[in-house]
Each structure stands twice: as C-alpha cells, then as structure tokens.
Design a protein around this motif. Sequence first.
Motif, PDB file in Angstrom:
ATOM      1  N   THR A 124      -4.501 -42.044   7.717  1.00 63.79           N
ATOM      2  CA  THR A 124      -5.836 -41.543   7.414  1.00 63.79           C
ATOM      3  C   THR A 124      -6.642 -41.510   8.701  1.00 63.79           C
ATOM      4  OG1 THR A 124      -5.765 -42.475   5.181  1.00 63.79           O
ATOM      5  CG2 THR A 124      -7.927 -41.863   6.041  1.00 63.79           C
ATOM      6  N   TRP A 125      -7.344 -40.400   8.934  1.00 69.50           N
ATOM      7  CA  TRP A 125      -8.163 -40.222  10.129  1.00 69.50           C
ATOM      8  C   TRP A 125      -9.583 -39.836   9.713  1.00 69.50           C
ATOM      9  CZ3 TRP A 125      -3.248 -38.185   9.645  1.00 69.50           C
ATOM     10  CH2 TRP A 125      -2.275 -38.710  10.495  1.00 69.50           C
ATOM     11  N   THR A 126     -10.532 -40.271  10.498  1.00 68.18           N
ATOM     12  CA  THR A 126     -11.942 -40.018  10.224  1.00 68.18           C
ATOM     13  C   THR A 126     -12.535 -39.229  11.383  1.00 68.18           C
ATOM     14  OG1 THR A 126     -12.100 -42.092   8.986  1.00 68.18           O
ATOM     15  CG2 THR A 126     -14.175 -41.050   9.662  1.00 68.18           C
ATOM     16  N   ARG A 127     -13.346 -38.241  11.041  1.00 71.01           N
ATOM     17  CA  ARG A 127     -13.985 -37.416  12.076  1.00 71.01           C
ATOM     18  C   ARG A 127     -15.129 -38.201  12.710  1.00 71.01           C
ATOM     19  NH1 ARG A 127     -16.830 -32.328   9.660  1.00 71.01           N
ATOM     20  NH2 ARG A 127     -18.468 -33.912   9.344  1.00 71.01           N
ATOM     21  N   ILE A 128     -15.143 -38.223  14.054  1.00 74.56           N
ATOM     22  CA  ILE A 128     -16.180 -38.967  14.787  1.00 74.56           C
ATOM     23  C   ILE A 128     -17.004 -38.077  15.706  1.00 74.56           C
ATOM     24  CG2 ILE A 128     -14.898 -41.143  14.693  1.00 74.56           C
ATOM     25  CD1 ILE A 128     -13.930 -40.588  17.546  1.00 74.56           C
ATOM     26  N   ALA A 129     -16.558 -36.827  15.920  1.00 74.42           N
ATOM     27  CA  ALA A 129     -17.319 -35.951  16.819  1.00 74.42           C
ATOM     28  C   ALA A 129     -16.996 -34.498  16.518  1.00 74.42           C
ATOM     29  CB  ALA A 129     -17.011 -36.264  18.285  1.00 74.42           C
ATOM     30  N   LEU A 130     -18.037 -33.651  16.643  1.00 75.72           N
ATOM     31  CA  LEU A 130     -17.886 -32.194  16.502  1.00 75.72           C
ATOM     32  C   LEU A 130     -18.438 -31.544  17.764  1.00 75.72           C
ATOM     33  CD1 LEU A 130     -18.928 -31.365  12.818  1.00 75.72           C
ATOM     34  CD2 LEU A 130     -16.722 -30.879  13.897  1.00 75.72           C
ATOM     35  N   ALA A 131     -17.625 -30.709  18.395  1.00 71.92           N
ATOM     36  CA  ALA A 131     -18.066 -29.994  19.591  1.00 71.92           C
ATOM     37  C   ALA A 131     -18.732 -28.689  19.186  1.00 71.92           C
ATOM     38  CB  ALA A 131     -16.877 -29.715  20.504  1.00 71.92           C
ATOM     39  N   PRO A 132     -19.799 -28.301  19.887  1.00 73.34           N
ATOM     40  CA  PRO A 132     -20.406 -26.997  19.572  1.00 73.34           C
ATOM     41  C   PRO A 132     -19.426 -25.865  19.896  1.00 73.34           C
ATOM     42  CG  PRO A 132     -21.331 -27.902  21.587  1.00 73.34           C
ATOM     43  CD  PRO A 132     -20.449 -28.964  21.022  1.00 73.34           C
ATOM     44  N   ASP A 133     -19.526 -24.798  19.095  1.00 79.17           N
ATOM     45  CA  ASP A 133     -18.612 -23.677  19.345  1.00 79.17           C
ATOM     46  C   ASP A 133     -18.911 -23.082  20.712  1.00 79.17           C
ATOM     47  OD1 ASP A 133     -21.112 -22.914  18.280  1.00 79.17           O
ATOM     48  OD2 ASP A 133     -20.343 -20.906  17.890  1.00 79.17           O
ATOM     49  N   SER A 134     -17.855 -22.733  21.399  1.00 79.30           N
ATOM     50  CA  SER A 134     -17.983 -22.259  22.777  1.00 79.30           C
ATOM     51  C   SER A 134     -16.854 -21.295  23.079  1.00 79.30           C
ATOM     52  CB  SER A 134     -17.959 -23.446  23.757  1.00 79.30           C
ATOM     53  OG  SER A 134     -16.717 -24.119  23.650  1.00 79.30           O
ATOM     54  N   GLY A 135     -16.815 -20.859  24.330  1.00 81.09           N
ATOM     55  CA  GLY A 135     -15.730 -20.024  24.789  1.00 81.09           C
ATOM     56  C   GLY A 135     -14.558 -20.868  25.238  1.00 81.09           C
ATOM     57  N   CYS A 136     -13.600 -20.214  25.908  1.00 78.57           N
ATOM     58  CA  CYS A 136     -12.378 -20.895  26.306  1.00 78.57           C
ATOM     59  C   CYS A 136     -12.317 -21.168  27.804  1.00 78.57           C
ATOM     60  CB  CYS A 136     -11.164 -20.057  25.897  1.00 78.57           C
ATOM     61  SG  CYS A 136     -11.069 -19.721  24.124  1.00 78.57           S
ATOM     62  N   ALA A 137     -13.337 -20.781  28.545  1.00 77.24           N
ATOM     63  CA  ALA A 137     -13.256 -20.884  29.999  1.00 77.24           C
ATOM     64  C   ALA A 137     -13.186 -22.337  30.453  1.00 77.24           C
ATOM     65  CB  ALA A 137     -14.462 -20.184  30.632  1.00 77.24           C
ATOM     66  N   LYS A 138     -14.036 -23.204  29.912  1.00 75.94           N
ATOM     67  CA  LYS A 138     -14.084 -24.596  30.364  1.00 75.94           C
ATOM     68  C   LYS A 138     -13.351 -25.547  29.434  1.00 75.94           C
ATOM     69  CE  LYS A 138     -18.570 -24.007  32.648  1.00 75.94           C
ATOM     70  NZ  LYS A 138     -19.972 -24.490  32.747  1.00 75.94           N
ATOM     71  N   ALA A 139     -13.057 -25.090  28.218  1.00 72.21           N
ATOM     72  CA  ALA A 139     -12.435 -25.991  27.252  1.00 72.21           C
ATOM     73  C   ALA A 139     -10.925 -26.050  27.385  1.00 72.21           C
ATOM     74  CB  ALA A 139     -12.799 -25.567  25.835  1.00 72.21           C
ATOM     75  N   LEU A 140     -10.313 -25.103  28.078  1.00 71.08           N
ATOM     76  CA  LEU A 140      -8.864 -25.054  28.241  1.00 71.08           C
ATOM     77  C   LEU A 140      -8.500 -25.178  29.708  1.00 71.08           C
ATOM     78  CD1 LEU A 140      -7.878 -22.153  25.775  1.00 71.08           C
ATOM     79  CD2 LEU A 140      -7.822 -24.625  25.351  1.00 71.08           C
ATOM     80  N   ASP A 141      -7.296 -25.644  29.914  1.00 74.26           N
ATOM     81  CA  ASP A 141      -6.767 -25.672  31.275  1.00 74.26           C
ATOM     82  C   ASP A 141      -6.637 -24.237  31.787  1.00 74.26           C
ATOM     83  OD1 ASP A 141      -5.200 -27.496  33.324  1.00 74.26           O
ATOM     84  OD2 ASP A 141      -4.015 -25.663  33.035  1.00 74.26           O
ATOM     85  N   PRO A 142      -6.917 -23.958  33.067  1.00 74.22           N
ATOM     86  CA  PRO A 142      -6.862 -22.576  33.568  1.00 74.22           C
ATOM     87  C   PRO A 142      -5.519 -21.898  33.340  1.00 74.22           C
ATOM     88  CG  PRO A 142      -7.979 -23.978  35.144  1.00 74.22           C
ATOM     89  CD  PRO A 142      -7.418 -24.880  34.083  1.00 74.22           C
ATOM     90  N   LEU A 143      -4.428 -22.635  33.484  1.00 76.48           N
ATOM     91  CA  LEU A 143      -3.118 -22.013  33.282  1.00 76.48           C
ATOM     92  C   LEU A 143      -2.905 -21.672  31.803  1.00 76.48           C
ATOM     93  CD1 LEU A 143      -0.513 -21.111  34.580  1.00 76.48           C
ATOM     94  CD2 LEU A 143       0.409 -23.419  34.235  1.00 76.48           C
ATOM     95  N   LEU A 144      -3.319 -22.555  30.887  1.00 80.96           N
ATOM     96  CA  LEU A 144      -3.187 -22.252  29.465  1.00 80.96           C
ATOM     97  C   LEU A 144      -4.101 -21.082  29.086  1.00 80.96           C
ATOM     98  CD1 LEU A 144      -2.080 -22.880  26.671  1.00 80.96           C
ATOM     99  CD2 LEU A 144      -3.894 -24.603  26.414  1.00 80.96           C
ATOM    100  N   ALA A 145      -5.268 -21.021  29.661  1.00 84.74           N
ATOM    101  CA  ALA A 145      -6.174 -19.904  29.374  1.00 84.74           C
ATOM    102  C   ALA A 145      -5.584 -18.574  29.834  1.00 84.74           C
ATOM    103  CB  ALA A 145      -7.530 -20.148  30.032  1.00 84.74           C
ATOM    104  N   SER A 146      -4.870 -18.574  30.962  1.00 85.34           N
ATOM    105  CA  SER A 146      -4.259 -17.336  31.446  1.00 85.34           C
ATOM    106  C   SER A 146      -3.110 -16.887  30.537  1.00 85.34           C
ATOM    107  CB  SER A 146      -3.759 -17.530  32.876  1.00 85.34           C
ATOM    108  OG  SER A 146      -2.733 -18.526  32.928  1.00 85.34           O
ATOM    109  N   VAL A 147      -2.389 -17.843  29.962  1.00 86.33           N
ATOM    110  CA  VAL A 147      -1.297 -17.487  29.052  1.00 86.33           C
ATOM    111  C   VAL A 147      -1.849 -16.889  27.755  1.00 86.33           C
ATOM    112  CG1 VAL A 147       0.629 -18.390  27.704  1.00 86.33           C
ATOM    113  CG2 VAL A 147       0.268 -19.187  30.036  1.00 86.33           C
ATOM    114  N   LEU A 148      -2.975 -17.417  27.281  1.00 85.67           N
ATOM    115  CA  LEU A 148      -3.588 -16.923  26.048  1.00 85.67           C
ATOM    116  C   LEU A 148      -4.521 -15.737  26.275  1.00 85.67           C
ATOM    117  CD1 LEU A 148      -4.477 -20.344  24.365  1.00 85.67           C
ATOM    118  CD2 LEU A 148      -2.499 -18.884  23.927  1.00 85.67           C
ATOM    119  N   GLU A 149      -4.680 -15.325  27.511  1.00 86.40           N
ATOM    120  CA  GLU A 149      -5.616 -14.225  27.807  1.00 86.40           C
ATOM    121  C   GLU A 149      -5.252 -12.914  27.117  1.00 86.40           C
ATOM    122  OE1 GLU A 149      -7.613 -12.020  31.722  1.00 86.40           O
ATOM    123  OE2 GLU A 149      -6.052 -13.545  31.939  1.00 86.40           O
TER     124      GLU A 149
END
Length: 372
Positions: free
Chosen positions: A198-223
């Motif tokens: 069982t897991w409990t939610r402790i934080a919600l991040a505001p919706d955003s883009g993918c530029a800073k939330a992902l690693d640059p290499l992963l962002a380039s693969v998903l581009e």
Amino acid sequence: MSTQARRPDVPQPPARRPEKPASAPAGATDRTPPRPATPPRPAVPPAVPPARPPAGGGAPAPERPALRTFPAFPAPRPAGQPRPRDRRHTGAVDLTPRPGAGAPFAPAPRGPEHDQATTRLRPVPRSPRRTAAAAVCLVLGLGLVAGGAAGTWLTGDPAGAPDGFTAGAALWHEAPVDRLFPPTVNGKKAGPGGADRTWTRIALAPDSGCAKALDPLLASVLEPAGCTRLLRATYTDATRSEVVTVGLLFTRAGQQAMTDLRTRFRTEKLDRRRDLMPRPYAAKGTAAEGFGDAQRASWSLTVLDDLPAVVYAVSGFADGREVAEPQPAAAATADGATTAPAQAGLGHTALAHTERAAARLRALAHPDTEER
C-alpha cells in the motif's frame, strides 16, 4: 303322258359380256364405268446397310439419323442491283410501303381522348424559403467538416483513429486528479514474494512541459512523439522507508507513431538503459525531500500504443541514500536477483506503479476496460 313332277325352270345367268379389245373401233359403245387410276407408289429410300460391329466384338454403334437439309439463305444483294421480281424463290421480304398503305410497324394514331388523359409534368416554381434553407444546411455541413479537420490537425490524430485514442489525449486536463493519481494505491501481491503493498500520495507536481522534468537524452528519444503535458506524483509506502515518483507524459503523436515508438523501445531495450532513467520529483517537507537523481534505485517505463501517453515510475530509499548501481525493474524483479534494489523490493514498487497507472489511463479512455 309321263306322271313325274316337273322341275321348275331356273333362269340361266346372263352371259358375261366379253371385254372390249384394245383395238375396238372408235364408234363402239361401252357402258362399263372406268376404273380409277392407281396412284404411283412413293419412292422407297434405299436401304441403309446395318452398322458393322466393331472389331473388338462390342455392341454395335447406334445408327446416326439422316441429316435434314434446309435451303440455303440467299446471298445479300449487292448495292445497285435491282430487286428480283419473283420473291418466292429468294426468301427476301419487301418492307417498302405500297401506295395507299401506311408505314410498316407505324403506331396507331392517338385520339383526343388519349391526350386528355395524359398527365403533364409542370416545373415547380422556386421558393425563396427553400433556397435559403438549402444554403443554411450547406454552410452548417461545411462548418462541421472543417471543425473535424481542424481538431484532427491540432491533436495530431490520423483519420480513422479509435475514439479511445482521441479521448486519451485530453485526459490530462479533463480527468480528475484523484483518478489519475489516487490518494492511496493498493498493490495486491505487488511486493516481493507476492506480498500485498500500500502506498500513499505525499506530493503532486504542477503540470509542466518535458524540458526540465526529463533527462536530456530521454527527452531527445521521446521527441518524435512530442510532449503536450507531463503530470507527476510521489508516493511512499506504509513504513515510509521508500519513495516512488509516477509520471504521465501525454504526447501529440498519432497511433502509428506511438506504435513505432513502442516497438523501438522494445527492440532496442531502451527502457533498461541507465542513461534513459526518468527523474524523480522531490517535494519539500515530505519524505521525498531528499529524493534526487543520485537516490534513484530502480525504474520502469512503458510506451502505450493505444493511448498517446508514456507512463513511468522511479523508486528509491526514503532516507536519501545514494545508489551506485540502479537496476531496471525487469532485472530487479527477476528470480535470484541479489542487488540492493532487488532485495528492498524497489523494482517491484516501480513495476507495480507503472502497470497500475497505465490501467487507470485505459479505464478513463475506454470505459469498458477494467481498472486494476
């Protein structure tokens, strides 16, 4: 005088008149009626010889009936040649109208009573109201078609895409937050050895883009799929000894592009590369405050082909310890794994959250899909 009875006299038969000889004189009279002339006998066709039996001694072949012959049709008359007078032997039919006769196959003249019974079609006069109504219907139809084309262009969905795929592109702003990230996630048999978690939610991040939330290499693969929005939430277990961040990345790609991206991740095993590991979300004042890139222990990433979304989860220790060798969930959940993430069950945690997050998205986009 004799006394014997006298027999009656029997008249003698008349003497037969002798036949008149052939050389009787012309003046001789003969009252004998003439005999009727005997008709000539028909010609007897020649006898057909019987069929000879075959050499092998089998049954004789059936007799073939005599072929009936028909008179040949006359040859076409050349142009300019006069028509023969006697048409009985040529077989021609003269359709030339004779003087005083009507044309061949000419219809009979119609009387005035027939003309009166005939219904004539009259043109319907144009009505301004009908013309205006037709113009309004045409404008509305063009507007609907243009609106549908514009929506398809904006969402990037190809023509003929399923309704669930199109609905999935709008879940990031239409679905409730508690449906996307439930306050409590129950994982039946989701822990090591089939233990319930069982897991409990402790934080919600505001919706955003993918530029800073992902690693640059992963962002380039998903581009190639594009990034519309990225939603994240962080959970902790009942013992508050581990933390996990769940991410929902909504793309702008169509169904075929998502299928190609999913195939690439599976073929090249991109979901197991450490340099393509997702980043966590550390919220201040929570158990995940010290959950950074160095604290990542295990991860799981899935590219959906029935929805325009990428789902991932990355787990670590809640005490902020660094992990030198993070391990993908597929390896950390394998039998006989002895690494720290495997023994702590962090691979099971990442895999369980990824599977349940994908199931929630499918249940929201496809109401007939059962949510896990």
